[in-house]
Design an enzyme around this catalytic site. Structure first.
Site, PDB file in Angstrom:
ATOM      1  N   GLU A 106      48.628  99.350  52.279  1.00  0.00           N
ATOM      2  CA  GLU A 106      48.232  99.733  53.628  1.00  0.00           C
ATOM      3  C   GLU A 106      46.700  99.770  53.737  1.00  0.00           C
ATOM      4  O   GLU A 106      46.015 100.247  52.833  1.00  0.00           O
ATOM      5  CB  GLU A 106      48.816 101.128  53.902  1.00  0.00           C
ATOM      6  CG  GLU A 106      48.406 101.780  55.187  1.00  0.00           C
ATOM      7  CD  GLU A 106      48.875 103.236  55.257  1.00  0.00           C
ATOM      8  OE1 GLU A 106      48.818 103.794  56.369  1.00  0.00           O
ATOM      9  OE2 GLU A 106      49.265 103.814  54.223  1.00  0.00           O
ATOM     10  N   ASP A 148      42.028 109.713  37.946  1.00  0.00           N
ATOM     11  CA  ASP A 148      40.688 109.109  37.937  1.00  0.00           C
ATOM     12  C   ASP A 148      39.956 109.550  39.207  1.00  0.00           C
ATOM     13  O   ASP A 148      39.455 108.738  39.975  1.00  0.00           O
ATOM     14  CB  ASP A 148      40.793 107.575  37.866  1.00  0.00           C
ATOM     15  CG  ASP A 148      39.439 106.902  37.593  1.00  0.00           C
ATOM     16  OD1 ASP A 148      38.507 107.584  37.146  1.00  0.00           O
ATOM     17  OD2 ASP A 148      39.332 105.684  37.841  1.00  0.00           O
TER      18      ASP A 148
END
Length: 309
Positions: A89, A217
């Protein structure tokens, strides 16, 4: 490339917009399609499919909690001649600023989610015919993940283990130091690690660590906001110690203070927090050494020396 995307996405419309983006690992481009705008990441490395499949699994896990906003993954496509593309998306994002406190709250809720699921299960054990939350989301009792994820382009072993210090030492620090040994044969790194690894369990004395679903991360380049609130992306998820997430959030530019204030209101710092931050930052310095070279040798070794004091 565009012909391949048209076929794979079954779209007649395929119109690039915006500027192409080049991150440290992959390139990206946004396209209008029949089904709406998408963002396509491209990587030509031989392990690109594994990397993108790990990212897709991470996005699905994070989305599944309903607690944080991430781009919806669409599909991973093999490229002719090697490499892969990852379609997701498209979100119109800008840098994290006004939504920092909200993101701090959401990340704390994410980190508490698995623990609360376990507590709910325990309560409902005595109730016939009921299952926690009617959930398809499984309560997790070990550290790891159901698939390989990549922090940057380095694949991470996520084999399930019962003990967090063992998981972190073996699958995160040792794995990074093995790569440094292979590429640099750095004697000082080897000697410092041989002394440090035996001391790691001391940093976790008296702590009860419940596996938490992590982004994996969470540095300032992997968070943003749009008109509806904060967004996180480029994850390398696994179930680990919630504190691990905060180490890189304090590095490489860092997050606004409002993020940490909101986070610690829900999850206060445990004794020994600052020392463990150094340990978790060591992983990130080693990972950067393996990705970007010797400029990260000095902070890696100095962090090991600090931990040995």
């Amino acid at each position: 490339m565009e012909q391949l995307l048209r076929a794979e996405l079954r779209t007649r419309t395929l119109r690039a917009f915006g500027s192409p983006g080049a991150g440290g690992i992959s390139e990206g481009r946004a396209y209008d399609t029949d089904a709406g705008p998408v963002f396509v990441k491209v990587n030509r490395r031989s392990q690109a499919r594994q990397m993108f499949e790990g990212e897709m699994a991470s996005l699905e896990a994070l989305r599944g909690t309903g607690l944080v906003r991430v781009p919806q993954p669409v599909k991973v496509i093999d490229l002719p001649g090697g490499g892969a593309a990852f379609v997701m998306e498209y979100l119109k994002m800008k840098g994290l600023s006004s939504q920092a406190a909200k993101l701090g709250e959401q990340m704390a809720d994410l980190h508490l989610y698995n623990q609360q699921l376990g507590e709910k299960l325990k309560k409902e054990e005595g109730t016939v015919g009921r299952r926690a939350g009617g959930a398809e989301f499984q309560h997790v009792t070990k550290f790891g993940f159901h698939t390989v994820t990549c922090c940057g382009f380095i694949p991470q072993v996520n084999e399930w283990l019962d003990d967090w210090p063992t998981f972190f030492s073996r699958h995160r620090l040792q794995a990074q130091l093995d790569l440094i040994e292979k590429d640099y044969a750095d004697r000082e790194a080897r000697e410092l690690w041989s002394r440090l690894q035996v001391k790691i369990p001391e940093l976790f004395c008296g702590l009860q660590i419940v596996p938490a679903l992590l982004h994996g991360d969470l540095w300032s380049g992997n968070v943003a906001e749009d008109e509806t609130g904060p967004v996180i992306y480029d994850p390398a998820s696994f179930y680990g110690h919630s504190e691990f997430e905060l180490a890189i959030a304090l590095m490489f530019g860092g997050f606004p203070r409002a993020f940490f204030t909101a986070y610690h209101r829900k999850i206060p710092k445990a004794p020994g927090f600052d020392r463990r931050m150094q340990l978790y930052q060591l992983f990130n310095y080693l990972n950067h050494w393996n990705h970007f070279g010797r400029e990260y040798r000095s902070p890696s070794l100095s962090t090991m020396r600090m931990l040995l004091k």
